[in-house]
Motif scaffolding. Structure first.
Motif, mmCIF file in Angstrom:
data_model
loop_
_atom_site.group_PDB
_atom_site.id
_atom_site.type_symbol
_atom_site.label_atom_id
_atom_site.label_comp_id
_atom_site.label_asym_id
_atom_site.label_seq_id
_atom_site.Cartn_x
_atom_site.Cartn_y
_atom_site.Cartn_z
ATOM 1 N N PRO A 169 1.527 -10.754 8.689
ATOM 2 C CA PRO A 169 0.905 -10.448 7.326
ATOM 3 C C PRO A 169 1.135 -8.777 7.023
ATOM 4 N N LEU A 170 1.789 -8.374 5.995
ATOM 5 C CA LEU A 170 1.903 -7.279 5.779
ATOM 6 C C LEU A 170 1.858 -6.749 4.404
ATOM 7 N N ASP A 171 1.314 -5.978 3.718
ATOM 8 C CA ASP A 171 1.227 -5.376 2.316
ATOM 9 C C ASP A 171 2.187 -4.353 2.305
ATOM 10 N N LEU A 172 3.267 -4.656 1.787
ATOM 11 C CA LEU A 172 4.332 -3.671 1.348
ATOM 12 C C LEU A 172 3.858 -2.283 0.370
ATOM 13 N N THR A 173 2.785 -2.402 -0.098
ATOM 14 C CA THR A 173 2.357 -1.405 -0.809
ATOM 15 C C THR A 173 1.344 -0.520 -0.026
ATOM 16 N N ASP A 174 0.869 -0.693 1.135
ATOM 17 C CA ASP A 174 0.366 -0.289 1.931
ATOM 18 C C ASP A 174 1.143 0.553 3.023
ATOM 19 N N GLN A 175 1.254 1.997 2.792
ATOM 20 C CA GLN A 175 2.148 2.562 3.419
ATOM 21 C C GLN A 175 1.882 2.881 4.895
ATOM 22 N N LYS A 176 0.586 2.950 5.132
ATOM 23 C CA LYS A 176 0.209 3.182 6.582
ATOM 24 C C LYS A 176 0.585 1.756 7.657
ATOM 25 N N ALA A 177 0.291 0.978 6.950
ATOM 26 C CA ALA A 177 0.399 -0.470 7.482
ATOM 27 C C ALA A 177 1.982 -0.881 7.756
ATOM 28 N N LEU A 178 2.865 -0.439 6.662
ATOM 29 C CA LEU A 178 4.135 -0.533 6.609
ATOM 30 C C LEU A 178 5.009 0.320 7.564
ATOM 31 N N LEU B 33 3.971 -4.020 -17.102
ATOM 32 C CA LEU B 33 5.423 -3.558 -16.722
ATOM 33 C C LEU B 33 5.004 -2.807 -15.427
ATOM 34 N N GLU B 34 4.100 -2.024 -15.365
ATOM 35 C CA GLU B 34 3.783 -1.019 -14.001
ATOM 36 C C GLU B 34 3.416 -2.038 -12.826
ATOM 37 N N GLU B 35 2.773 -3.096 -13.102
ATOM 38 C CA GLU B 35 2.272 -4.101 -11.960
ATOM 39 C C GLU B 35 3.734 -4.644 -11.372
ATOM 40 N N PHE B 36 4.477 -5.130 -12.470
ATOM 41 C CA PHE B 36 5.616 -5.713 -11.897
ATOM 42 C C PHE B 36 6.524 -4.773 -10.922
ATOM 43 N N ARG B 37 6.632 -3.500 -11.524
ATOM 44 C CA ARG B 37 7.268 -2.436 -10.796
ATOM 45 C C ARG B 37 6.775 -2.497 -9.615
ATOM 46 N N ALA B 38 5.606 -2.386 -9.371
ATOM 47 C CA ALA B 38 4.894 -2.038 -7.794
ATOM 48 C C ALA B 38 5.287 -2.939 -7.194
ATOM 49 N N ILE B 39 5.258 -4.264 -7.525
ATOM 50 C CA ILE B 39 5.559 -5.350 -6.432
ATOM 51 C C ILE B 39 7.024 -5.606 -6.417
ATOM 52 N N ASN B 40 7.807 -5.614 -7.654
ATOM 53 C CA ASN B 40 9.464 -6.277 -7.771
ATOM 54 C C ASN B 40 10.311 -4.911 -7.085
ATOM 55 N N LYS B 41 9.767 -3.739 -7.520
ATOM 56 C CA LYS B 41 10.605 -2.656 -7.236
ATOM 57 C C LYS B 41 10.362 -1.814 -6.004
ATOM 58 N N GLN B 42 8.812 -1.277 -6.382
ATOM 59 C CA GLN B 42 8.259 -0.256 -5.356
ATOM 60 C C GLN B 42 8.265 -0.780 -3.858
ATOM 61 N N THR B 43 7.925 -1.960 -3.526
ATOM 62 C CA THR B 43 7.788 -2.577 -2.104
ATOM 63 C C THR B 43 9.156 -2.561 -1.543
ATOM 64 N N LEU B 44 10.009 -2.860 -2.498
ATOM 65 C CA LEU B 44 11.611 -2.863 -1.783
ATOM 66 C C LEU B 44 11.937 -1.231 -1.345
ATOM 67 N N ILE B 45 11.582 -0.358 -2.091
ATOM 68 C CA ILE B 45 11.862 1.138 -1.946
ATOM 69 C C ILE B 45 10.936 1.610 -0.777
ATOM 70 N N ASN B 46 9.558 0.922 -0.655
ATOM 71 C CA ASN B 46 8.785 1.258 0.447
ATOM 72 C C ASN B 46 9.436 0.847 1.772
ATOM 73 N N LEU B 47 9.843 -0.304 1.671
ATOM 74 C CA LEU B 47 10.403 -0.765 3.025
ATOM 75 C C LEU B 47 11.479 -0.170 3.478
ATOM 76 N N ILE B 48 12.712 -0.096 2.643
ATOM 77 C CA ILE B 48 13.701 0.507 2.902
ATOM 78 C C ILE B 48 13.767 2.015 3.241
ATOM 79 N N SER B 49 12.580 2.964 2.780
ATOM 80 C CA SER B 49 12.431 4.273 3.076
ATOM 81 C C SER B 49 11.830 4.406 4.325
ATOM 82 N N ASN B 50 11.101 3.421 4.859
ATOM 83 C CA ASN B 50 10.281 3.493 6.197
ATOM 84 C C ASN B 50 11.466 3.113 7.014
ATOM 85 N N LEU B 51 12.357 2.072 6.614
ATOM 86 C CA LEU B 51 13.347 1.706 7.630
ATOM 87 C C LEU B 51 14.564 2.842 7.881
ATOM 88 N N GLU B 52 14.729 3.611 6.738
ATOM 89 C CA GLU B 52 15.637 4.954 7.012
ATOM 90 C C GLU B 52 14.993 5.852 7.943
#
Length: 167
Positions: free
Chosen positions: A43-52, A81-100
């Motif tokens: 279980p991982l919330d990709l909007t939670d920067q600390k957990a990610l 729209l902002e709710e959709f962006r938070a899940i459909n776009k920002q979670t991708l950016i969050n994960l990739i940024s952390n991986l990078e």
């Protein structure tokens, strides 16, 4: 054996891929749904920067990221729209940024998008990559923005897969 990270592993496609590739690949599966019936899903919330950040720090390098995360089943015409962006776009950016940041970028990124990026054309059956993109719904707008992010920053790593809605 290749390592695959499946984000959105609790969904229909994610569950199928986890089961299908379980014997051939080392699968790391994550999902925001904490009530997973599968023990192997983290279980991982990709909007939670600390957990990610903690997850990425402690995870192995994966060869492939399959990103299936998406808010899709809520209807609306712009007000969410902002709710959709938070899940459909920002979670991708969050994960990739952390991986990078941790030097754990995969060789390939497979991103699940939608054929709705071309608009709501009921009469049209066949689309090509050259078709005009005219997203209408907040869902389609946010998915196209995520595609554009991948194409801009990771053109040689990313594969976009557009699925048609199932009714």
């Amino acid at each position: 054996m290749k390592n695959i990270l499946i984000a959105g592993a609790n969904g229909l496609i994610g569950s199928f891929l986890c089961e299908k590739f379980d014997q051939s690949y080392s699968i790391i599966s994550i999902s925001a749904n904490k009530n997973s019936f599968k023990k192997q899903i983290i279980p991982l919330d990709l909007t939670d920067q600390k957990a990610l950040s903690l997850f990425v720090k402690n995870s192995i390098v994966c060869d492939i990221l399959v990103f299936l995360v998406g808010l899709a089943h809520k209807k609306g015409k712009g007000k969410e729209l902002e709710e959709f962006r938070a899940i459909n776009k920002q979670t991708l950016i969050n994960l990739i940024s952390n991986l990078e940041r941790r030097n754990k970028m995969p060789e390939k990124i497979i991103f699940a998008s939608t054929i709705s990026v071309y608009g709501e054309k009921i009469s049209k059956v066949i689309y090509s990559e050259d078709s005009d993109k005219r997203p209408f719904s907040p869902y389609a707008v946010s998915k196209l923005e995520a595609e554009e992010y991948l194409q801009k920053y990771f053109p040689n790593k990313s594969w976009i897969v557009r699925f048609a809605p199932v009714y």
